[in-house]
Scaffold this motif. Structure first.
Motif, PDB file in Angstrom:
ATOM      1  N   VAL A 190     -27.272 -25.373  24.076  1.00 32.39           N
ATOM      2  CA  VAL A 190     -25.973 -24.719  23.925  1.00 32.39           C
ATOM      3  C   VAL A 190     -24.859 -25.746  23.833  1.00 32.39           C
ATOM      4  O   VAL A 190     -23.936 -25.619  23.017  1.00 32.39           O
ATOM      5  N   LYS A 191     -24.921 -26.787  24.636  1.00 31.85           N
ATOM      6  CA  LYS A 191     -23.884 -27.818  24.589  1.00 31.85           C
ATOM      7  C   LYS A 191     -23.854 -28.503  23.229  1.00 31.85           C
ATOM      8  O   LYS A 191     -22.781 -28.807  22.692  1.00 31.85           O
ATOM      9  N   ARG A 192     -25.028 -28.754  22.647  1.00 31.40           N
ATOM     10  CA  ARG A 192     -25.049 -29.370  21.313  1.00 31.40           C
ATOM     11  C   ARG A 192     -24.458 -28.427  20.263  1.00 31.40           C
ATOM     12  O   ARG A 192     -23.720 -28.854  19.368  1.00 31.40           O
ATOM     13  N   LEU A 193     -24.766 -27.140  20.377  1.00 30.74           N
ATOM     14  CA  LEU A 193     -24.254 -26.179  19.408  1.00 30.74           C
ATOM     15  C   LEU A 193     -22.748 -25.976  19.560  1.00 30.74           C
ATOM     16  O   LEU A 193     -22.047 -25.721  18.579  1.00 30.74           O
ATOM     17  N   GLN A 194     -22.254 -26.083  20.777  1.00 27.17           N
ATOM     18  CA  GLN A 194     -20.810 -25.971  20.978  1.00 27.17           C
ATOM     19  C   GLN A 194     -20.067 -27.116  20.294  1.00 27.17           C
ATOM     20  O   GLN A 194     -18.959 -26.937  19.798  1.00 27.17           O
ATOM     21  N   ASP A 195     -20.689 -28.279  20.261  1.00 26.41           N
ATOM     22  CA  ASP A 195     -20.094 -29.398  19.535  1.00 26.41           C
ATOM     23  C   ASP A 195     -20.129 -29.139  18.028  1.00 26.41           C
ATOM     24  O   ASP A 195     -19.238 -29.543  17.289  1.00 26.41           O
ATOM     25  N   GLN A 196     -21.190 -28.450  17.591  1.00 25.85           N
ATOM     26  CA  GLN A 196     -21.357 -28.181  16.163  1.00 25.85           C
ATOM     27  C   GLN A 196     -20.456 -27.033  15.704  1.00 25.85           C
ATOM     28  O   GLN A 196     -19.980 -27.019  14.566  1.00 25.85           O
ATOM     29  N   TYR A 197     -20.221 -26.054  16.588  1.00 24.47           N
ATOM     30  CA  TYR A 197     -19.391 -24.896  16.264  1.00 24.47           C
ATOM     31  C   TYR A 197     -18.242 -24.804  17.269  1.00 24.47           C
ATOM     32  O   TYR A 197     -18.220 -23.915  18.118  1.00 24.47           O
ATOM     33  N   PRO A 198     -17.284 -25.718  17.216  1.00 27.53           N
ATOM     34  CA  PRO A 198     -16.210 -25.741  18.224  1.00 27.53           C
ATOM     35  C   PRO A 198     -15.376 -24.463  18.185  1.00 27.53           C
ATOM     36  O   PRO A 198     -15.054 -23.948  17.123  1.00 27.53           O
ATOM     37  N   GLY A 199     -15.091 -23.963  19.377  1.00 25.73           N
ATOM     38  CA  GLY A 199     -14.240 -22.787  19.485  1.00 25.73           C
ATOM     39  C   GLY A 199     -14.941 -21.478  19.224  1.00 25.73           C
ATOM     40  O   GLY A 199     -14.311 -20.417  19.262  1.00 25.73           O
ATOM     41  N   GLN A 200     -16.241 -21.483  18.944  1.00 27.23           N
ATOM     42  CA  GLN A 200     -16.980 -20.262  18.642  1.00 27.23           C
ATOM     43  C   GLN A 200     -17.990 -19.966  19.746  1.00 27.23           C
ATOM     44  O   GLN A 200     -18.534 -20.871  20.367  1.00 27.23           O
ATOM     45  N   GLU A 201     -18.208 -18.680  19.975  1.00 22.19           N
ATOM     46  CA  GLU A 201     -19.207 -18.292  20.949  1.00 22.19           C
ATOM     47  C   GLU A 201     -20.606 -18.553  20.395  1.00 22.19           C
ATOM     48  O   GLU A 201     -20.869 -18.303  19.215  1.00 22.19           O
ATOM     49  N   ILE A 202     -21.480 -19.050  21.229  1.00 27.14           N
ATOM     50  CA  ILE A 202     -22.855 -19.314  20.818  1.00 27.14           C
ATOM     51  C   ILE A 202     -23.683 -18.078  21.118  1.00 27.14           C
ATOM     52  O   ILE A 202     -23.937 -17.743  22.278  1.00 27.14           O
TER      53      ILE A 202
END
Length: 616
Positions: free
Chosen positions: A239-251
């Motif tokens: 999740v932390k990696r995806l948050q970096d990939q999709y900043p500001g968006q809910e995972i």
């Protein structure tokens, strides 16, 4: 990390349960002590130790088993039922409430009314637990009773210590009997620690996600014999990696574009040649190209929707920030929001403001919503960001060509509460919504008749105009390049031909305004689809008499203003903000063109730091 907006009500209720029941041993619906070792001892004796494996429904057998138990133990079971159903999305809220009420009434007392925990939150389930969770209730409740009996044996200090550390609590939880087999184990961790654990109750789904999203080195962990605790830690890293990939968006792993990367068979078109079964990504490219799609709220409760439609705009508030174009970064906006009293961490508000003013582009698509469950229509952005301080509220504006739905579309799954959200990643959701809206939208944003003004949608492929072809404006000679089967590139942006037409000649059917290889598009359109119907008037007449009903000026004064602009081709209205300069200017423009519509009117705003000499 995982605190989804759609789960806000559930998490608020869960926090109340944690404080009143898990820590204090009290009750969720009354002032008595129910979540105690004594009450769970009764349930363990009469339910866990005497499981009824005979015929009959779970509820029928349960009533017989609890008959000798104390009234307090029966009321405790009703509150356990509330907890059991809290995250379940597949059971109707009235069904949940009925089951809670019936069990409570077995104690001889009526269920207390006007309980917040028995209201809307019962309809906010966010997880489809699967058949096993609902068909093997006895296993889940046996686990809950045994778990809570052990919990109630711990001191208040030990309880607080465990609840302060998500990983220590998870380690304690996994040491309990049957924890690794029970979906409730995963649900409980999310309810108590939503910033650490995901709302996913299937270990196999978690394993598939961890395998599908390796680290930067491409290494996949061995999930074959991984413990649940380490599996959750691996999920946190993903999740932390995806948050970096999709900043500001809910995972959200059960929505596009993440779902397709880990959930086998989703989506799997039954027939690749059937346009209804095309891959969602391909559908999105065909329909929108490289533009973004956003969801916007027209004010609280959509109270500004009529204003949006009447003036062909989209607007957001944050009036105290002034001109959003002056901010150089999202962080600067966030600092200004904090200074204006928007709380210690208004990151979502700052993101919405920044995206509306700086990242949204001409040609992007906006979907208007009301609350979290109604779609009002969609529109295409046709103008750059403008700050209009003369507006009474919501001064931050973009022009939009709206297509309202005849009847708002009701959603089964609730969506975000944010003012503005980029929905580009959620292509499956967008495809489903536009399939509904294509059948419901009022053509040209006007009229109520089923077929009023409806024409076949312009499709360059059907009209045999290849991608890369040049379309030439009849009026200006400017070129638009065909980018997809229904979009063009114009002035460096990708948009529909209708939007490009509006930017050159105003709101009208685009085909007569363009040529391809020397032929007017209207001729090509009619060869493909048949005769083009005459455009219907989409504006009401506007005269001096009409304007005077809105303005507090004499007819002679208004006529003098009109004569002046007709003679000199310009007119300067001077005055402080809020006195109505823009209000008057629009009505002067409508008088000049003879009808009331904002489309032919363009507003140009100069940067406040420029001197007036540079305007000349």
């Amino acid at each position: 990390m995982s605190r989804l907006e759609r789960a806000a009500a559930i998490l608020e209720a869960a926090d109340t349960w944690k404080q009143r029941c898990l820590l204090d041993g009290g009750s969720l619906f009354s002032d008595e002590k129910l979540w105690t070792r004594e009450c769970f001892g009764h349930l363990h004796t009469h339910f866990v130790e005497r499981l009824d494996k005979g015929t009959g429904s779970f509820e029928e057998k349960l009533r017989t088993q609890l008959e000798p138990a104390s009234p307090e133990a029966k009321r405790l079971w009703a509150e356990m039922t509330w907890l059991y159903y809290l995250m379940v999305a597949s059971v109707k809220p009235l069904t949940k409430l009925d089951r809670i009420r019936r069990v409570w009434q077995w104690s001889g007392s009526p269920l207390p009314e006007n309980q917040r925990a028995l209201g809307d939150v019962l309809g906010r389930g966010i997880v489809n637990f699967g058949v096993g969770y609902l068909s093997h209730q006895h296993l889940e409740f046996r686990f809950i009773v045994t778990l809570m009996l052990e919990w109630c044996g711990r001191s208040i200090q030990e309880r607080h210590t465990l609840l302060r550390d998500p990983w220590k609590f998870a380690e304690w939880l996994d040491a309990q009997k049957d924890a690794r087999r029970r979906p409730f184990r995963h649900a409980l961790l999310f309810l108590l620690f939503p910033d650490v654990f995901e709302p996913i109750v299937s270990p196999n789904h978690k394993k598939a996600i961890v395998e599908a999203f390796p680290d930067e080195a491409g290494e996949k962990p061995d999930v074959g014999n991984i413990t649940l605790l380490n599996l959750d830690k691996a999920m946190q890293a993903v999740v932390k990696r995806l948050q970096d990939q999709y900043p500001g968006q809910e995972i959200q792993f059960y929505h596009s574009p993440l779902k397709e990367r880990w959930l086998r068979g989703s989506p799997t078109p039954a027939n690749g040649d059937d346009p209804e079964n095309r891959d969602d990504e391909e559908w999105y490219r065909d329909r929108f190209g490289t533009t973004d799609v956003w969801v916007i709220a027209p004010g609280e409760g959509a109270r500004l929707w009529r204003d949006f439609l009447e003036h062909d705009i989209a607007a957001i508030g944050y009036d105290g920030l002034g001109d959003l174009g002056e901010y150089e970064s999202k962080e600067a906006i966030q600092n200004a929001l904090i200074e204006n009293g928007s709380g210690p961490n208004p990151s979502n508000h700052a993101l919405a403001v920044w995206e509306f003013a700086h990242e949204m582009k001409i040609g992007d698509i906006l979907i208007a919503k009301k609350g979290r469950s109604l779609i009002l229509g969609w529109g295409e952005v046709t103008g750059e960001y403008m700050h209009e301080p003369d507006r009474e509220e919501y001064p931050n504006v973009r022009t939009v060509r709206w297509h309202p739905c005849r009847v708002p579309i009701s959603l089964n799954d609730l969506i975000t509460t944010k003012t503005l959200t980029r929905f580009t990643p959620y292509k499956q959701w967008l495809r489903d919504i536009f399939r509904l809206m294509d059948n419901e939208v009022q053509p040209n944003g006007k009229g109520t008749g089923k077929d009023r003004g409806r024409r076949p949608k312009l499709d360059f492929a059907e009209m045999k105009i290849p991608v890369g072809s040049r379309l030439v404006s009849v009026k200006t000679g400017k070129e638009a390049i065909v980018a997809t089967h229904n979009r063009v590139k114009f002035r460096g942006e990708e948009m529909s031909l209708s939007a490009a037409t509006e930017m050159t000649v105003g709101r009208t059917h685009p085909c007569p305004q363009w040529t391809f290889n020397g032929r007017n598009l209207r001729a090509i359109y009619e060869e493909t689809y048949g005769q083009m119907p005459d455009p219907e008037p989409d504006s009401e007449p506007y005269t001096i008499a009409t304007a005077l009903t809105d303005l507090f000026v004499e007819e002679s004064q208004l006529q003098r203003l009109l004569d002046s602009i007709a003679l000199r081709k310009n007119l300067i209205l001077q005055g402080p903000p809020g006195v109505g300069k823009t209000f008057i200017a629009k009505r002067i423009a409508w008088c000049l063109i003879g009808y009331k519509h904002s489309r032919p009117i363009e507003m140009v705003q100069f940067h406040p730091l420029l001197s007036h000499k540079k305007y000349e």
